[in-house]
Scaffold this active site. Structure first.
Site, PDB file in Angstrom:
ATOM      1  N   LYS A 265      -5.898   0.301  -6.077  1.00  0.00           N
ATOM      2  CA  LYS A 265      -5.954  -0.182  -7.464  1.00  0.00           C
ATOM      3  C   LYS A 265      -5.248   0.784  -8.415  1.00  0.00           C
ATOM      4  O   LYS A 265      -4.507   0.363  -9.309  1.00  0.00           O
ATOM      5  CB  LYS A 265      -7.419  -0.360  -7.884  1.00  0.00           C
ATOM      6  CG  LYS A 265      -8.134  -1.449  -7.086  1.00  0.00           C
ATOM      7  CD  LYS A 265      -9.640  -1.394  -7.319  1.00  0.00           C
ATOM      8  CE  LYS A 265     -10.366  -2.433  -6.482  1.00  0.00           C
ATOM      9  NZ  LYS A 265     -11.826  -2.240  -6.499  1.00  0.00           N
TER      10      LYS A 265
ATOM     11  N   LYS B 120      -5.167  -6.494  -3.483  1.00  0.00           N
ATOM     12  CA  LYS B 120      -4.730  -5.138  -3.857  1.00  0.00           C
ATOM     13  C   LYS B 120      -4.135  -4.372  -2.681  1.00  0.00           C
ATOM     14  O   LYS B 120      -3.191  -3.613  -2.842  1.00  0.00           O
ATOM     15  CB  LYS B 120      -5.879  -4.348  -4.482  1.00  0.00           C
ATOM     16  CG  LYS B 120      -6.997  -3.995  -3.515  1.00  0.00           C
ATOM     17  CD  LYS B 120      -8.342  -4.154  -4.131  1.00  0.00           C
ATOM     18  CE  LYS B 120      -8.622  -5.649  -4.222  1.00  0.00           C
ATOM     19  NZ  LYS B 120      -9.923  -6.047  -4.606  1.00  0.00           N
TER      20      LYS B 120
ATOM     21  N   ASP C  16      -9.795   1.959  -1.366  1.00  0.00           N
ATOM     22  CA  ASP C  16      -9.765   0.794  -2.257  1.00  0.00           C
ATOM     23  C   ASP C  16      -9.352   1.238  -3.671  1.00  0.00           C
ATOM     24  O   ASP C  16      -8.508   0.604  -4.318  1.00  0.00           O
ATOM     25  CB  ASP C  16     -11.151   0.126  -2.258  1.00  0.00           C
ATOM     26  CG  ASP C  16     -11.266  -0.984  -3.272  1.00  0.00           C
ATOM     27  OD1 ASP C  16     -10.764  -2.087  -3.003  1.00  0.00           O
ATOM     28  OD2 ASP C  16     -11.859  -0.745  -4.349  1.00  0.00           O
TER      29      ASP C  16
HETATM   30  N1  HSE Z   1     -15.083  -3.153  -2.579  1.00  0.00           N
HETATM   31  C1  HSE Z   1     -14.608  -3.083  -3.925  1.00  0.00           C
HETATM   32  C2  HSE Z   1     -15.613  -2.358  -4.768  1.00  0.00           C
HETATM   33  C3  HSE Z   1     -14.317  -4.415  -4.540  1.00  0.00           C
HETATM   34  O1  HSE Z   1     -16.628  -1.896  -4.267  1.00  0.00           O
HETATM   35  O2  HSE Z   1     -15.367  -2.225  -5.960  1.00  0.00           O
HETATM   36  C4  HSE Z   1     -13.053  -5.002  -4.032  1.00  0.00           C
HETATM   37  O3  HSE Z   1     -11.978  -4.195  -4.377  1.00  0.00           O
END
Ligand code: HSE
Length: 449
Positions: free
Chosen positions: A205, A105, A201
């Protein structure tokens, strides 16, 4: 039976998970699609690196070029992570016309536009189901299942670490720092937690989902992001008293109104072009909404289409097996596309909304939960109400809970719909009042209706 040969780059957690899943269910998948996916080689950093599932030494190499350039390799899976080498390896495979599957991602967020364009240029495909929400088939749903819909709203709990921390803070009445420390000890959170807890993160996404849903490339810097470090157990408790749960929510919402480009404040003019809120921030979600019940490390994505109505996807967003499930789905698509010579049966990402734009956060309208730390004396509430009144921001409820006597007391306000910019300006003024003892806390509210 036909066979496609797979070159895997990455033999760590995700890579060995894919290797194992193919051993487990490769036969089942072959009987379903009529093509066998055969692992020809796995590129690893080191033969003895720790991995949850074993990979035979004979299947491993440390030389990625020998795998990507191998004429016998039909499909490449990039499961190594990172944004430099991974980009080089994917571009090398695409240039050879080889389809690529990736779970990366961060790479797509930074270089997706270039990589999708390269796939198109070299007549092949880039598959990325595993890049968003692990085992939840949300890319396939948006790309294929909802191809006949305009996506008007998408709300996602897309980071398992944050959801785990917020869930435990709510259930245990615990502080962020204590839960984070425990989550790190248990392996749920990284030793360097910033990517997760500061919202990056989720930003990666949500940017991928927004681009796919709205047909223009959403740059990460256009996505407004707030993480969960500032959320306290006090906020969680008061939110709960008001009937809400705090979740880190990715929000992709069509914004009606002004023209498409520039985010200006000019005259209102309805536009046919997509103008979209794309953001990640802690949000009050009504306890009665299903997203409020998505707990611990689980992810969920709520999608509203103009034809289909409301839909919900729930599952594990990370982990070797959930991610492997998504990679196998992409491998099956790649194998079928190769078998039938239909390289663009389902194009990965096609820009189709030339004039689409992300709406600046200051123009986004929502409701708000505000927590102030104030001196308890007559006239303070009137001063605060006057500032909101001058800004034409309506207050829908006020709570000053009893039993908090002391130098300062909490004051909780719920605000009616207002633009983010106006609320931020009003709170900056309120924060300067002598009676207000610490920086105002503002958390947005989504009614999801
Ligand atoms: N670290 C991410 C989460 C998963 O805690 O959802 C990988 O994208």
């Amino acid at each position: 039976m036909q066979q496609v040969n797979l070159g895997m780059i990455g033999g760590g957690t995700v890579g060995s998970g894919v290797f194992h899943a193919l051993q487990l269910n490769g036969g089942l998948m072959a009987s379903r699609i009529g093509v066998k996916v055969n692992v020809r080689k796995v590129v690893v950093k080191a033969f003895d690196e720790p991995r949850p599932y074993p990979i035979p030494k004979s299947a491993m190499t440390t030389d990625w070029q020998s795998v990507v350039n191998d004429p016998q390799v039909d499909v490449v899976a990039e499961l190594a992570g990172g944004t430099t080498f991974a980009r080089t390896m994917i571009l090398a495979a695409l240039k050879l016309g080889k389809p690529v599957v990736t779970a990366n991602k961060a790479l797509l967020s930074a270089h997706g536009e270039e990589l999708f364009a390269a796939a198109q240029q070299y007549g092949t495909n880039l598959y990325y189901e595993a890049s968003v929400c692990g085992g939840i088939p949300i890319i396939k749903a948006l790309r294929e299942g909802f191809v006949g819909n305009r996506i008007t709203h998408l709300y996602g709990i897309v980071n398992g670490t944050c959801n785990y921390i917020l869930t435990r803070m709510k259930l245990e009445g615990a502080d962020f720092t204590a839960v984070l420390k425990d989550a790190q000890a248990q392996g749920y959170a990284e030793a360097e937690p910033s990517l997760d807890v500061d919202g990056y993160d989720a930003q990666h996404k949500i940017g991928i989902l927004a681009s796919l849903a709205h047909g223009f490339w959403v740059k990460p810097e256009d996505i407004y992001v707030e993480g969960i470090r500032g959320i306290t157990r006090t906020d969680i408790q008061f939110a709960n008293q008001l009937g809400y749960t705090i979740k880190l929510l990715g929000i992709i919402k069509r914004v009606e109104g002004r023209g498409a480009k520039g985010g200006g404040t000019g005259a209102s003019k309805p536009s046919p072009h997509a103008r979209v809120q794309v953001s990640v921030y802690p949000t009050l979600v009504p306890n009665t909404h299903v997203l409020a019940s998505v707990n611990h490390v689980f992810n969920a994505v709520f999608v509203r289409g103009d034809v289909v109505g409301d839909t919900l996807f729930y599952g594990r967003g990370a982990g070797k097996d959930a991610t492997a499930s998504a990679v196998l789905s992409d491998l099956a698509d790649a194998a079928l596309d190769l078998k039938f010579g239909t390289k663009h049966r389902v194009p990965p990402f096609v820009p189709h909304e030339r004039d689409g734009a992300v709406a600046p956060i200051n123009e986004v309208i929502s409701r708000y939960f505000v927590r102030l730390d104030v001196v308890d004396r007559p006239g303070v509430l009137a001063q605060i109400a006057a500032i909101f009144g001058q800004a034409r921001i309506g207050i829908s409820s006020v709570i000053q809970p009893e039993g908090h006597e002391g130098a300062s007391v909490p004051l909780i306000l719920m605000l009616h719909d207002a633009p983010n910019g106006a609320v931020s300006r009003a709170l900056a003024k309120i924060g300067k009042l002598a009676a207000v003892k610490s920086a105002p806390v503002m958390i947005r509210v989504e009614d999801l209706c």
